[in-house]
Design an enzyme around this catalytic site. Structure first.
Site, PDB file in Angstrom:
ATOM      1  CB  THR A  98      -0.861  -0.019   1.282  1.00 35.29           C
ATOM      2  OG1 THR A  98      -1.808  -1.060   1.152  1.00 35.29           O
ATOM      3  CG2 THR A  98      -1.589   1.293   1.510  1.00 35.29           C
TER       4      THR A  98
ATOM      5  N   GLY B 108     -10.939  -1.610   2.972  1.00 38.87           N
ATOM      6  CA  GLY B 108     -10.084  -1.439   4.154  1.00 38.87           C
ATOM      7  C   GLY B 108     -10.081  -0.007   4.651  1.00 38.87           C
ATOM      8  CG  ASP B 109      -6.525   1.178   6.634  1.00 40.14           C
ATOM      9  OD1 ASP B 109      -6.450   0.175   5.869  1.00 40.14           O
ATOM     10  OD2 ASP B 109      -5.521   1.815   6.993  1.00 40.14           O
TER      11      ASP B 109
ATOM     12  N   GLY C 123      -1.315  -1.184   6.782  1.00 42.39           N
ATOM     13  CA  GLY C 123      -1.337  -2.317   7.706  1.00 42.39           C
ATOM     14  C   GLY C 123      -2.663  -3.037   7.610  1.00 42.39           C
TER      15      GLY C 123
HETATM   16  N1  ASP Z   1      -4.359  -1.060   4.876  1.00 38.66           N
HETATM   17  C1  ASP Z   1      -4.596  -1.798   3.661  1.00 38.66           C
HETATM   18  C2  ASP Z   1      -5.932  -2.465   3.745  1.00 38.66           C
HETATM   19  O1  ASP Z   1      -6.239  -3.026   4.774  1.00 38.66           O
HETATM   20  C3  ASP Z   1      -3.568  -2.830   3.377  1.00 38.66           C
HETATM   21  C4  ASP Z   1      -2.125  -2.430   3.581  1.00 38.66           C
HETATM   22  O2  ASP Z   1      -1.843  -1.335   4.058  1.00 38.66           O
HETATM   23  O3  ASP Z   1      -1.230  -3.242   3.265  1.00 38.66           O
HETATM   24  O4  ASP Z   1      -6.651  -2.455   2.779  1.00 38.66           O
END
Ligand code: ASP
Length: 347
Positions: free
Chosen positions: A211, A241-242, A262
């Site tokens: 990401t 996701g976030d 994350g």
């Molecule tokens: N935060 C991202 C999600 O959960 C994934 C990542 O940051 O690797 O979609």
């Protein structure tokens, strides 16, 4: 003689005020390319050099905008576009696959000065989702558009559209096969997102980190933050996701700018990006303390894994994470460039 002295004195005054202005108006940028189980022993020198080169390209693209007097928003978008176009990261080209073998992208952007924000979730054909987030922020009355509607809006805005295959890479396809084949991967489908070791193991196994995000401070003292992702390998049911959620994966105000990476479910529940801003606001914490508490206390206590990059209005940078590594870098207010990958980085 007096005249000459006056001319000399005013030239010196001008020079001093120019120096003072330069000092009073620092510009800075920081980026991340995802957090996860990055282990030095598993990384070849060539691979590491490639990652470093891409992070540097993104930093330089954003920094050039700032030096030219561009806005923090311009700089964040410029840096993220470089990382979205690179197949190395889990954003744009090279993003991870869903359970159904598609790529679905999420992104968000926030202008801390004007308190405006835009985001897009679950888009399949927009080459640079961060540009779509910007269009939502600037050219729509909304903050978050999803799926087909978001793509309709992108088309109306004249953004570049591509076939879903444009985003596909062999590496991510084999990640999907591996995760589908592994028992641990199956636990990612838990709907309640409960905090168990198996969830965390599933994230570590499935999210092939990458990401991307950026935070920037421009010469007018304005902060901005943005994040872009393909989410998690093997995601199903339109999982979001976030990253496209303001306050969870991205936040900026007049004090700080934050972009997270994350295990998204934990960042959503903890409102982690906003948590940093709240600590600075309510508890008068400095950037370093606020970000450390958000990651190493709040996120960690909940069982979440990941990290963030953040910047304050002086151009201070914080990049805490609780995973083995996080692709990260900054060009600081004094012009110094820093790029690091592993937790034990001496770099
Ligand atoms: N935060 C991202 C999600 O959960 C994934 C990542 O940051 O690797 O979609």
């Amino acid at each position: 003689m007096l005249h000459r002295y006056r001319t000399f004195a005013s030239a010196v005054a001008l020079l001093l005020s120019a120096v003072a202005f330069t000092r009073a108006a620092p510009v800075a940028i920081a980026v991340h390319g995802g957090a996860g189980t990055l282990v030095r022993e598993e990384m070849t020198q060539e691979r590491e050099a490639e990652y470093r080169a891409e992070l540097e390209r993104a930093l330089r693209a954003g920094h050039a905008v700032l030096v030219d007097g561009g806005s923090a928003v311009d700089a964040v978008v410029a840096a993220i576009v470089v990382l979205e176009d690179s197949p190395l990261f889990n954003a744009g080209r090279g993003a991870v696959f869903t359970h159904d073998g598609m790529v679905e992208l999420d992104a968000s952007l926030m202008d801390g000065y004007s308190n405006s924000a835009g985001a897009a979730a679950g888009v399949r054909t927009v080459r640079n989702p961060i540009r779509l987030a910007r269009a939502v922020m600037e050219d729509s009355p909304h903050v978050l558009l999803a799926g087909r509607g978001a793509e309709e809006f992108a088309t109306e805005q004249g953004l570049e559209l591509v076939a879903n295959e444009y985003f596909h890479t062999e590496r991510r396809r084999s990640d999907l096969d591996r995760v589908k084949a592994s028992a641990v991967g199956k636990t990612t489908t838990r709907a309640d997102g409960a905090n168990t070791d198996r969830d965390t193991a599933a994230f570590l196994a499935s999210a092939r980190y990458g990401t991307v995000g950026a935070v920037a401070l421009d010469a007018s003292g304005r902060l901005a933050a943005g994040t872009s992702t393909g989410g998690m390998t093997n995601k199903r049911w339109g999982r979001i996701g976030d990253s496209p959620l303001i306050g969870a994966g991205t936040f900026a105000d007049r004090r700080c700018a934050v972009s997270c990476t994350g295990h998204g479910e934990y960042f959503i529940r903890g409102a982690i990006a906003y948590d940093v801003a709240a600590r600075m606001d309510y508890a008068a914490a400095d950037l370093d303390t606020a970000t450390r508490q958000a990651i190493h206390e709040k996120l960690a206590r909940a069982g979440g894994t990941g990290g963030l990059v953040a910047m304050d209005v002086q151009g201070n940078v914080a990049m805490p994470f609780n995973t083995r590594g996080m692709y990260r870098g900054a060009i600081h207010a004094d012009g110094r460039m820093e790029i690091a990958i592993f937790a034990d980085a001496e770099n």
